[in-house]
Design an enzyme around this catalytic site. Structure first.
Site, short mmCIF file in Angstrom:
data_model
loop_
_atom_site.label_atom_id
_atom_site.label_comp_id
_atom_site.label_asym_id
_atom_site.label_seq_id
_atom_site.Cartn_x
_atom_site.Cartn_y
_atom_site.Cartn_z
CG ASN A 1 -1.79 1.19 1.33
OD1 ASN A 1 -1.80 2.03 0.43
ND2 ASN A 1 -2.55 1.30 2.42
CD1 TRP A 2 3.80 1.14 -2.61
CD2 TRP A 2 3.71 2.05 -4.66
NE1 TRP A 2 4.60 0.39 -3.44
CE2 TRP A 2 4.56 0.92 -4.70
CE3 TRP A 2 3.51 2.78 -5.83
CZ2 TRP A 2 5.20 0.51 -5.88
CZ3 TRP A 2 4.13 2.37 -7.00
CH2 TRP A 2 4.98 1.25 -7.02
CE LYS A 3 -0.40 3.12 4.77
NZ LYS A 3 -0.27 3.22 6.22
CG HIS B 1 -6.09 1.68 5.15
ND1 HIS B 1 -5.66 2.60 6.09
CD2 HIS B 1 -5.05 0.84 4.95
CE1 HIS B 1 -4.41 2.32 6.43
NE2 HIS B 1 -4.01 1.26 5.75
CD GLU C 1 -3.20 5.24 6.71
OE1 GLU C 1 -3.21 5.32 5.47
OE2 GLU C 1 -2.25 4.75 7.36
CD GLU D 1 -3.48 -2.51 7.23
OE1 GLU D 1 -2.42 -2.79 6.66
OE2 GLU D 1 -4.07 -1.43 7.07
N GLY E 1 2.34 2.42 10.91
CA GLY E 1 3.28 3.53 10.79
C GLY E 1 3.96 3.91 12.09
CB SER F 1 5.08 -1.60 12.15
OG SER F 1 4.66 -0.27 12.39
N GLY G 1 2.87 -1.04 4.37
CA GLY G 1 2.89 0.38 4.05
C GLY G 1 4.32 0.85 3.85
N GLY G 2 4.89 1.43 4.88
CA GLY G 2 6.21 2.07 4.80
C GLY G 2 7.28 1.23 4.13
P1 13P Z 1 2.88 0.48 7.77
O1 13P Z 1 3.46 -0.80 7.20
O2 13P Z 1 3.58 1.70 7.32
O3 13P Z 1 2.70 0.38 9.25
O4 13P Z 1 1.39 0.61 7.15
C1 13P Z 1 0.52 -0.46 7.24
C2 13P Z 1 -0.67 -0.16 6.43
O5 13P Z 1 -1.47 0.69 6.78
C3 13P Z 1 -0.86 -0.89 5.17
O6 13P Z 1 -2.14 -0.69 4.65
#
Ligand code: 13P
Length: 257
Positions: free
Chosen positions: A11-13, A102, A104, A174, A180, A219, A240-241
Site C-alpha cells: 500500500n503506497w498510500k 483502511h 486511515e 491492521e 506507521g 509495521s 505500508g512504509g
Molecule cells: P505500515 O506498514 O507503514 O505500518 O502501514 C501499514 C498499512 O497501513 C498498510 O495498509
C-alpha cells in the site's frame, strides 16, 4: 501458513509521482527476480499506487504477474459524483484488487462499516478482489474490546452477501496502533486476532473460512515478517512504509515463501 496461497500487498498510500511510481515498480520486479522466479511463482504480489499512477504502473508491470490494486473505491459506478473513482474505472486502469475500509479512511474521511459494505458490493459487481481492512484502536485494545471490534467490522462489511459470492475475499487485520508506528502486534496476538476473524468466516460458511486469506498489516518489516507469516492463520501481509523501497518489500515477499 497453510495451503492458502500467500499474498503480499504493497500500500503506497499518498506517495510517489508518476515517474517515481514506475521506477519503484521496475525496481521491485528486478528485486523480486534477482534470485529466480520463485517469489513471483509462489506468492501473489499486489501493488496499490495512487490512482493517478495506476495505468502507468499497470503498463510497466503488465508482463510480470504482479497485480494492481486501488486504495479505495466509490460505491456507485458512474454519475454526478465529483472527485470519486469507481470500480469499473479501476478495472479499466488495470486493477484486479482494491483495498477498502483502511483505518486511515475510517479515521480521516469518516468511512463507516455500512459504507465499506457498499464498496464491497461495488467491487463484486465488477469482479475486483476486495481487500477488506479491519483493526482496533489502542484504546479499544486496552479496554479488552479488540476481538469484538474487528469481528464486528468484518461482519458489517460482509453484511448479507452470499458466501459463494465472496470466494476471492481477502481480509486484512491492521491494528490501528501498529500502523506507521514501528510497533507491531506480537505474532501470538496477531494470530489470535486472525483466528477470531477466521472463526467468524467459518461461522458463515466452512469453505469461506478455510479459503479466505487474512493478511496482517502494521509495521511489517523484513525483520519481523517471517515470524508473523509463520502463524497458521496469517496468510500474507499488507505493507505500508516498507513497501516504498524495492529491497525491503522484496525481502518481505520472500519471507512468505
Ligand atoms: P505500515 O506498514 O507503514 O505500518 O502501514 C501499514 C498499512 O497501513 C498498510 O495498509
Amino acid at each position: 501458513m497453510t495451503d492458502r496461497r500467500p499474498l503480499v500487498a504493497a500500500n503506497w498510500k499518498l506517495h510517489k509521482t508518476l515517474g517515481e511510481a514506475v521506477a519503484l515498480a521496475e525496481d521491485l520486479y528486478a528485486a523480486l527476480t534477482e534470485d529466480g522466479e520463485a517469489a513471483l511463482r509462489d506468492v501473489d504480489i499486489v501493488i496499490a499506487p495512487v490512482f493517478t499512477a495506476l495505468a502507468r504502473v499497470h503498463a510497466a508491470l503488465s508482463e510480470t504477474g504482479i497485480a494492481l490494486a486501488g486504495q479505495n473505491v466509490f460505491e456507485q459506478d458512474s454519475g454526478a459524483f465529483t472527485g470519486e473513482v469507481s470500480a469499473p474505472l479501476l478495472a479499466d486502469a488495470g486493477c484486479t484488487y482494491c483495498i477498502i475500509g483502511h483505518s486511515e479512511r475510517r479515521q480521516h474521511f469518516g468511512e463507516t462499516d455500512d459504507g465499506v459494505h457498499r464498496k464491497l458490493e461495488a467491487l463484486l459487481r465488477h469482479r475486483l478482489v476486495p481487500i477488506v481492512c479491519v483493526g482496533e484502536t489502542l484504546e479499544q485494545r486496552e479496554a479488552g474490546d479488540a476481538t469484538e471490534v474487528i469481528v464486528g467490522q468484518l461482519d458489517r462489511a460482509l453484511g448479507g452477501i452470499a458466501p459463494a459470492d465472496l470466494h476471492d475475499l481477502v481480509v486484512a487485520y491492521e491494528p490501528v496502533w501498529a500502523i506507521g508506528t514501528g510497533r507491531t502486534a506480537t505474532a501470538a496476538d496477531a494470530q489470535a486476532a486472525h483466528a477470531a476473524l477466521r472463526a467468524h468466516l467459518e461461522g458463515r460458511d466452512a469453505k469461506l473460512g478455510a479459503d479466505t486469506r487474512i493478511l496482517y498489516g502494521g509495521s511489517v518489516k523484513p525483520d519481523n515478517a517471517a515470524e508473523l507469516l509463520a502463524e497458521r492463520d496469517i496468510d500474507g501481509a499488507l505493507v505500508g512504509g516498507a513497501s516504498l523501497q524495492a529491497g525491503s518489500f522484496a525481502d518481505i515477499v520472500r519471507a512468505a515463501l
